[in-house]
Write an enzyme that holds these catalytic residues in place. Structure first.
Site: not given
Ligand SMILES: Cc1cc2nc3c(=O)[nH]c(=O)nc-3n(C[C@H](O)[C@H](O)[C@H](O)COP(=O)(O)OP(=O)(O)OC[C@H]3O[C@@H](n4cnc5c(N)ncnc54)[C@H](O)[C@@H]3O)c2cc1C
Length: 431
Positions: A34, A47, A163, A165, A287, A418
């Site tokens: 999954l 990440k 690129g 990756i 994809d 700020h």
């Protein structure tokens, strides 16, 4: 309505969850675990490594000796992936999940583990796999999948492909101490991004000790030696590990699309603007369609296809997909690049601001970066390109602004807190 989805990546599982919420009878067949590529061998594990690499860089800047080990990063990556996979499992409670490889029998029937599944509508979300170069020795390289399984940091790493990756891994492993060389065949790294931004990123990565060779055509790999041609000269790089990162190709392998009559090419499954294939009732998202290969693109394509199936019209803007590169410094972009504006003969101007002039960036010791907002002469926002800390978070302000049709004049009147990195954008608006 019975809906069958093939593939449990962000295109498949998120659509399955939403379809079940809408009362459909949903079957989700997936060969792999999954979460698909994104969770198991893509976005999330990389990440987690990026986060540890960032901690190393921050500790170096702060002059601290204590640095997280690669072993700690590997352990954390595994824990993160398992935790999120458990979360998806919970979300899929109302969905019939089948583990196995699906294959079409006809336009409404799919076979998996010897059993036939029929449905009113089918969504194909089988993702992509790493592409390679047709050169001698290419099979000896590792891919993004294997590099994420390493238990030790390679002394040196040659990355073929500059690129997204390739650069993310170059940035990560440089922080963990590898000597890194990147070989890119195009004149610039990140060929699809704004040229100016790509050049600045190259400078930043080079300052971190990453050797980047552009216009470098790799011709062969012989064990640990990579041979490439640059300016008619043959050159070599020796590295303890060679990563092939030259893009991804749509995964239609073994689906037996011919049995259903679904049209596809090497570039992916052909779809219309509803993500419906050449066969009515069969959709393809993510994809496997060969478009923008990003997790959030897959998710929204799935939602769009589901809306089409339900006869609902949505206003999702597929021309407005933000993209982020998690190098150090980060990159994020949305909308048109300067080159695209020129190709379209648009009259525009670029509003720039720099991290070094931002109080929060100075206090964070993150002064390497800039932001470029492209506007037309009426103040319409055309695009934005950010290099610097938290670029991937900052880009959404511009994405929202473009989506809502906000003008530069309107953005100029928005108060930003700020001190914050958001003020980098504010400074650009007032430039
Ligand atoms: C190293 C790396 C880092 C990335 N980082 C990011 C990032 O930071 N941000 C981002 O947006 N994108 C990132 N991506 C891209 C992102 O992972 C993909 O765009 C996304 O996973 C595509 O989702 P998908 O649903 O189309 O397919 P996938 O996630 O590839 O899922 C496809 C699923 O289909 C299953 N399947 C395939 N064939 C069959 C079959 N015949 N029968 C049954 N099941 C089948 C597979 O097992 C898999 O589970 C990264 C990719 C890589 C490789």
């Amino acid at each position: 309505m019975r809906l069958l989805i093939i593939g449990a990546g962000p295109g498949g599982y998120e659509t399955a969850v939403e379809a079940a919420k809408r009362g459909m009878e949903v079957t989700l067949i997936s060969e792999g675990p999954l979460g698909g590529t994104c969770l198991n061998e893509g976005c999330i594990p990389t990440k987690t490594f990026c986060h540890y690499a960032e901690l190393i860089e921050q500790n170096i800047k702060a002059g601290l000796d204590c640095r997280p080990s690669f072993a700690a990063a590997v352990e954390r990556k595994q824990a993160v992936v398992e935790q999120l996979r458990g979360g998806i499992d919970m979300l899929l409670k109302g969905v019939d999940v089948v583990q196995g490889r699906a294959q079409f029998k006809d336009t409404r029937t799919v076979v998996c583990n010897g059993q036939e599944y029929t449905a009113d509508k089918i969504i194909i979300a089988t993702g992509s796999v790493s592409a390679s170069l047709p050169i001698p020795g290419a099979e000896s390289c590792i891919t993004s999948k294997e590099i994420l399984e390493l238990k030790e940091v390679p002394a040196s790493l040659c990355v073929i492909g500059g690129g997204v990756i390739g650069l993310e891994f170059a940035s990560i492993f440089r922080s963990f101490g590898s000597e890194v060389t990147v070989l890119e065949s195009c004149p610039n790294i990140l060929p699809r991004f704004d040229t100016d931004l790509a050049k600045r990123l190259k400078q930043s990565l080079s300052r971190r000790g990453i050797n980047i060779e552009t216009q470098a055509q790799v011709t062969r790999i012989d064990g640990n030696a990579v041979t490439y041609i640059k300016k008619d000269r043959e050159c070599n790089v020796e590295a303890s590990m060679v990563l092939m990162a030259v893009g991804r190709r749509p995964n239609t392998d073994g689906l037996n699309l011919e049995a259903a009559g679904v049209d596809y090419t090497r570039k992916g499954i052909t779809v219309n603007d509803r993500f419906e294939t050449s066969v009515p009732g069969i959709y393809a998202v993510g994809d496997v369609t060969g478009g923008i290969m990003l997790a959030h693109a897959a998710t929204y394509q799935g939602l769009h296809a589901l809306n089409a199936i339900c006869g609902e019209i949505d206003s999702i803007r597929f021309d407005l997909i933000p993209a982020a590169v998690f190098t150090m410094p980060e990159v994020a972009a949305v909308g048109l690049t300067e080159d695209q504006c020129k190709e379209q003969n648009l009259e525009f101007r670029c509003l720039k601001s720099f991290y070094r002039a931002n109080g929060k960036a100075v206090s964070m010791d993150e002064t390497d970066g800039y932001c470029k907002v492209i506007v037309d002469l009426d103040g319409k926002i055309l695009g934005a390109h950010i290099l610097g800390a938290h670029a991937s978070d900052l880009i959404h302000e511009i994405t929202t602004a473009i989506n809502m049709g906000a003008t530069l004049q309107q953005l100029q009147s928005v108060i930003h807190a700020h001190p914050s990195l958001g003020e980098v954008l504010q400074a650009a608006f007032h430039n």
